[in-house]
Design an enzyme around this catalytic site. Structure first.
Site, mmCIF file in Angstrom:
data_model
loop_
_atom_site.group_PDB
_atom_site.id
_atom_site.type_symbol
_atom_site.label_atom_id
_atom_site.label_comp_id
_atom_site.label_asym_id
_atom_site.label_seq_id
_atom_site.Cartn_x
_atom_site.Cartn_y
_atom_site.Cartn_z
ATOM 1 C CG ASP A 29 -1.984 0.978 1.278
ATOM 2 O OD1 ASP A 29 -2.395 1.429 0.182
ATOM 3 O OD2 ASP A 29 -2.466 1.323 2.384
ATOM 4 C CG HIS A 30 -0.481 4.894 0.369
ATOM 5 N ND1 HIS A 30 -0.880 5.877 -0.509
ATOM 6 C CD2 HIS A 30 -1.574 4.540 1.084
ATOM 7 C CE1 HIS A 30 -2.163 6.119 -0.326
ATOM 8 N NE2 HIS A 30 -2.612 5.324 0.617
HETATM 9 ZN ZN LIG Z 1 -4.569 5.045 1.196
#
Ligand SMILES: [Zn+2]
Length: 312
Positions: free
Chosen positions: A81-82
């Protein structure tokens, strides 16, 4: 059992959504896998760079691998994520991730395209799925902090060119949700006119919703009743909005804040009510049980309960 995110999104599009849940700790991994197996619901287990720094990337992956043996009927994929380019490359090189997010959403359009394409070109060689982001979400999560003035809705007229130029596999959009516990403080909610136009321009293309937590006000009140000081009255995404978003092509809904609020509620109440105790395994067990229950309800809301049967 690991399933390709591509397969998840092909099956769920328009009907249900895959919960993508951020994990930092052993208790969360137990709670998530136990609920996924019990509900027979597919899910994504995802880690931010901050989570990887906290626990160590190898530790998180080892715990996930162990969970897949303990809860061997669980059907899931592993997602970064990210990430930046270096996080994404590291995840791809590890051979353990099925999917990575390159978050260049704070850059201008051309730079976002360039950075995303760089990751896509490498990821696709290794059969790794890539989520990109267009538009800027407000809010606070891990090391991301964007005030409301800097937030920017996804421009629907940019999405086709972005997907064509980058060849990304799914797109996270900014349509009114935000990261963290203080969502929708202005009460604006999801902008369905924007989401609808994005879906029309990208038919059958998986859309991702970040900031998908509900922010349970009862939990916030219970935290504050035990010495907490969380702001009240900032609601999260409502069940109706989730249902409507699914029908508009949202295939992946990120959940992080809710599991943190739950952790704070369980631990604050536990130590407030039994100040003479100090053993981490007692509230730890309570958190795992509460987390499992929370995820069972979330899978129901996302209409994902029972859907793991679609993947063999
Ligand atoms: Zn996010």
């Amino acid at each position: 059992m690991i399933i390709s995110p591509k397969e998840f999104y092909e099956k769920c599009y328009g009907n249900y959504a895959i919960a993508a849940v951020n994990v930092f700790t052993m208790e969360q991994i137990h709670g998530l896998f136990r609920a996924g197996e019990k509900a027979n619901a597919p899910f994504l287990v995802q880690m931010t760079p901050v989570a990887r720094n906290y626990a160590h990337p190898d530790m998180l992956l080892a715990m996930i691998e162990a969970a897949s043996k303990i809860y061997h009927k669980a059907k899931y994929a592993i997602h970064l994520d990210h990430g930046t380019e270096s996080h994404a490359f590291d995840a791809i090189d590890s051979g353990k991730y099925n999917s990575v997010m390159i978050d260049a959403s704070h850059d201008d359009f051309q730079q976002n395209v360039r950075r995303t394409k760089l990751v896509v070109d490498k990821a696709h060689k290794y059969n790794v799925f890539v989520e990109a982001e267009l538009g800027v979400l407000s809010g606070v999560e891990d090391d991301i902090s964007i005030d409301e003035k800097s937030a920017k809705y996804t421009q629907p007229n940019e999405v086709e060119q972005f997907v064509e130029s980058t060849n990304c596999d799914s797109l996270a959009v900014a349509v009114g949700t935000s990261h963290g516990a203080y969502k929708f403080s202005g009460g604006q909610g999801i902008q369905f006119n924007i989401l609808e136009e994005i879906q029309q321009r990208l038919p059958n293309f998986p859309i991702v919703l970040h900031g998908g937590s509900a922010v349970n006000q009862e939990d916030v009140n219970r935290i504050n009743a035990c010495g907490g000081a969380l702001s009240q009255g900032a609601s999260g995404v409502s069940p109706n909005e989730i249902k409507k978003a699914i029908s508009h092509g949202v295939c992946k809904i990120n959940i992080a804040t809710d599991t943190r609020i739950l952790w704070a509620r369980v631990n604050r109440e536990f130590f407030w009510n039994t100040p003479e105790l100090f053993d981490p395994i007692i509230p730890g067990k309570e958190y795992m049980d509460a987390y499992e229950q929370f995820m069972l309800e979330k899978f129901d809301l996302l209409r994902a309960t029972g859907k793991a049967a679609q993947f063999i």
